[in-house]
Motif scaffolding. Structure first.
Motif, PDB file in Angstrom:
ATOM      1  N   ARG A 288      37.156  49.895  31.250  1.00 42.92           N
ATOM      2  CA  ARG A 288      36.989  48.233  30.955  1.00 42.92           C
ATOM      3  C   ARG A 288      35.575  47.961  30.747  1.00 42.92           C
ATOM      4  O   ARG A 288      35.063  48.017  31.768  1.00 42.92           O
ATOM      5  CB  ARG A 288      37.733  47.486  31.741  1.00 42.92           C
ATOM      6  CG  ARG A 288      39.278  47.477  31.745  1.00 42.92           C
ATOM      7  CD  ARG A 288      40.108  46.727  32.864  1.00 42.92           C
ATOM      8  NE  ARG A 288      41.558  46.480  32.481  1.00 42.92           N
ATOM      9  CZ  ARG A 288      42.541  45.795  32.008  1.00 42.92           C
ATOM     10  NH1 ARG A 288      41.922  44.542  31.771  1.00 42.92           N
ATOM     11  NH2 ARG A 288      43.683  45.950  31.995  1.00 42.92           N
ATOM     12  N   ARG A 289      35.299  47.079  29.681  1.00 37.97           N
ATOM     13  CA  ARG A 289      34.144  46.269  29.620  1.00 37.97           C
ATOM     14  C   ARG A 289      34.235  44.990  29.463  1.00 37.97           C
ATOM     15  O   ARG A 289      35.332  44.637  28.664  1.00 37.97           O
ATOM     16  CB  ARG A 289      33.294  46.985  28.708  1.00 37.97           C
ATOM     17  CG  ARG A 289      32.997  48.483  28.828  1.00 37.97           C
ATOM     18  CD  ARG A 289      31.958  49.010  27.745  1.00 37.97           C
ATOM     19  NE  ARG A 289      32.650  49.095  26.489  1.00 37.97           N
ATOM     20  CZ  ARG A 289      33.729  49.799  26.167  1.00 37.97           C
ATOM     21  NH1 ARG A 289      34.266  50.559  27.120  1.00 37.97           N
ATOM     22  NH2 ARG A 289      34.351  49.671  24.980  1.00 37.97           N
ATOM     23  N   THR A 290      33.387  44.010  30.021  1.00 33.90           N
ATOM     24  CA  THR A 290      33.543  42.608  29.652  1.00 33.90           C
ATOM     25  C   THR A 290      32.122  42.238  29.170  1.00 33.90           C
ATOM     26  O   THR A 290      31.080  42.458  29.582  1.00 33.90           O
ATOM     27  CB  THR A 290      33.867  41.698  31.035  1.00 33.90           C
ATOM     28  OG1 THR A 290      34.973  42.265  31.589  1.00 33.90           O
ATOM     29  CG2 THR A 290      33.894  40.398  30.933  1.00 33.90           C
ATOM     30  N   ILE A 291      32.278  41.312  28.136  1.00 34.02           N
ATOM     31  CA  ILE A 291      31.225  40.627  27.435  1.00 34.02           C
ATOM     32  C   ILE A 291      31.539  39.208  27.451  1.00 34.02           C
ATOM     33  O   ILE A 291      32.565  38.739  26.946  1.00 34.02           O
ATOM     34  CB  ILE A 291      31.205  41.271  25.904  1.00 34.02           C
ATOM     35  CG1 ILE A 291      31.165  42.664  25.870  1.00 34.02           C
ATOM     36  CG2 ILE A 291      30.009  40.564  25.040  1.00 34.02           C
ATOM     37  CD1 ILE A 291      31.621  43.416  24.724  1.00 34.02           C
TER      38      ILE A 291
ATOM     39  N   SER B 199      37.751  30.861  26.188  1.00 28.72           N
ATOM     40  CA  SER B 199      38.536  31.584  25.723  1.00 28.72           C
ATOM     41  C   SER B 199      38.624  33.090  26.453  1.00 28.72           C
ATOM     42  O   SER B 199      37.652  33.426  26.828  1.00 28.72           O
ATOM     43  CB  SER B 199      38.510  31.779  24.147  1.00 28.72           C
ATOM     44  OG  SER B 199      37.452  32.650  23.974  1.00 28.72           O
ATOM     45  N   LEU B 200      39.780  33.830  26.069  1.00 29.82           N
ATOM     46  CA  LEU B 200      39.638  35.140  26.527  1.00 29.82           C
ATOM     47  C   LEU B 200      40.391  36.111  25.447  1.00 29.82           C
ATOM     48  O   LEU B 200      41.387  35.925  24.877  1.00 29.82           O
ATOM     49  CB  LEU B 200      40.730  35.355  27.733  1.00 29.82           C
ATOM     50  CG  LEU B 200      40.798  36.789  28.225  1.00 29.82           C
ATOM     51  CD1 LEU B 200      39.692  37.599  28.635  1.00 29.82           C
ATOM     52  CD2 LEU B 200      41.857  36.918  29.325  1.00 29.82           C
ATOM     53  N   ALA B 201      39.569  37.048  24.996  1.00 25.61           N
ATOM     54  CA  ALA B 201      40.159  38.124  23.955  1.00 25.61           C
ATOM     55  C   ALA B 201      39.966  39.429  24.806  1.00 25.61           C
ATOM     56  O   ALA B 201      39.098  39.980  25.392  1.00 25.61           O
ATOM     57  CB  ALA B 201      39.040  38.106  22.726  1.00 25.61           C
TER      58      ALA B 201
ATOM     59  N   GLN C  31      37.153  41.095  26.826  1.00 29.88           N
ATOM     60  CA  GLN C  31      37.422  42.540  27.661  1.00 29.88           C
ATOM     61  C   GLN C  31      37.902  43.480  26.678  1.00 29.88           C
ATOM     62  O   GLN C  31      38.775  43.400  25.727  1.00 29.88           O
ATOM     63  CB  GLN C  31      38.776  42.284  28.457  1.00 29.88           C
ATOM     64  CG  GLN C  31      38.085  41.274  29.794  1.00 29.88           C
ATOM     65  CD  GLN C  31      39.326  41.379  30.598  1.00 29.88           C
ATOM     66  OE1 GLN C  31      40.536  41.122  30.197  1.00 29.88           O
ATOM     67  NE2 GLN C  31      39.034  40.839  32.015  1.00 29.88           N
ATOM     68  N   VAL C  32      37.112  44.826  26.385  1.00 32.37           N
ATOM     69  CA  VAL C  32      37.463  45.686  25.787  1.00 32.37           C
ATOM     70  C   VAL C  32      38.053  46.828  26.687  1.00 32.37           C
ATOM     71  O   VAL C  32      37.405  47.221  27.754  1.00 32.37           O
ATOM     72  CB  VAL C  32      36.031  46.322  25.239  1.00 32.37           C
ATOM     73  CG1 VAL C  32      36.248  47.545  24.198  1.00 32.37           C
ATOM     74  CG2 VAL C  32      35.269  45.258  24.351  1.00 32.37           C
TER      75      VAL C  32
ATOM     76  N   VAL D 155      44.245  46.671  19.136  1.00 31.58           N
ATOM     77  CA  VAL D 155      44.931  45.407  19.228  1.00 31.58           C
ATOM     78  C   VAL D 155      44.122  44.238  19.918  1.00 31.58           C
ATOM     79  O   VAL D 155      43.564  44.471  20.981  1.00 31.58           O
ATOM     80  CB  VAL D 155      46.326  45.285  19.917  1.00 31.58           C
ATOM     81  CG1 VAL D 155      47.149  44.128  20.044  1.00 31.58           C
ATOM     82  CG2 VAL D 155      47.195  46.363  19.215  1.00 31.58           C
ATOM     83  N   ILE D 156      43.898  43.006  19.181  1.00 36.33           N
ATOM     84  CA  ILE D 156      43.198  42.337  19.690  1.00 36.33           C
ATOM     85  C   ILE D 156      44.007  40.903  20.068  1.00 36.33           C
ATOM     86  O   ILE D 156      44.752  40.513  19.178  1.00 36.33           O
ATOM     87  CB  ILE D 156      42.104  41.497  18.582  1.00 36.33           C
ATOM     88  CG1 ILE D 156      41.016  42.750  18.403  1.00 36.33           C
ATOM     89  CG2 ILE D 156      41.195  40.369  19.323  1.00 36.33           C
ATOM     90  CD1 ILE D 156      40.061  42.369  17.284  1.00 36.33           C
ATOM     91  N   SER D 157      43.971  40.503  21.217  1.00 30.12           N
ATOM     92  CA  SER D 157      44.703  39.467  21.850  1.00 30.12           C
ATOM     93  C   SER D 157      43.944  38.476  22.276  1.00 30.12           C
ATOM     94  O   SER D 157      43.021  38.342  22.981  1.00 30.12           O
ATOM     95  CB  SER D 157      45.760  39.743  23.030  1.00 30.12           C
ATOM     96  OG  SER D 157      46.188  38.619  23.569  1.00 30.12           O
TER      97      SER D 157
END
Length: 162
Positions: free
Chosen positions: A147-150, A28-30, A140-141, A42-44
């Motif tokens: 941008r940061r990726t967790i 999944s990608l948020a 992704q924030v 906003v969270i997609s």
């Protein structure tokens, strides 16, 4: 001998056809897009439509077009497995802003008030990990140009947004 070979070939074709629509990976990608001017995000969330609908509704989904599950079912599932956690330790309420269908995925939208900057928040993302051992959830924030990726996998706990 010919019948046995034909049967083997048919079984092989059936096995391949049965897995042709299966996803080669479970992910999944948020994307969390924070706006400092509104102190909100906003969270997609992008999830594979068939797997997600089956898990949320508890019913097997036949191939073809997958309808979006009822909003209440989506919100209940997401709330149990995905959360932004404020510095106080409480989960932040996420307001539903809709869903849409792409070729093979649902894009789910939520809005979240954030009274402080994202660096002070933590996140939990266990979407679909109860179903797939190899589930990988990417978050992704996005904050301005930064941008940061967790990355989350099965068994991961809460992680800081920064």
């Amino acid at each position: 001998m010919v019948k046995r070979r034909l049967l083997s070939v048919l079984l092989f074709i059936a096995a391949v056809a049965g897995t042709a629509s299966a996803h080669p990976m479970h992910t999944s990608l948020a994307q969390i897009t924070y706006s400092s001017s509104t102190n909100a995000a906003v969270i997609s969330i992008r999830v594979f439509a068939d797997d997600f609908a089956a898990q949320v509704t508890g019913t097997r989904i036949k191939s073809g077009a997958v309808p979006i599950p009822p909003e209440a079912d989506i919100q209940r599932y997401i709330a149990a497995r995905f959360a932004l956690i404020a510095p106080s330790g409480s989960s932040v309420a996420m307001s539903w802003c809709g869903a849409r269908i792409t070729a093979d995925a649902f894009l789910l939208c939520f809005k979240v008030p954030m009274l402080t900057e994202p660096a002070t928040f933590r996140i939990r993302n266990t979407l679909m990990t109860e179903l797939f051992e190899d589930q990988v959830n990417i978050v992704q924030v996005i904050e301005g140009k930064a941008r940061r990726t967790i990355i989350f996998t099965r068994g991961d706990a809460v992680k800081p947004l920064r």
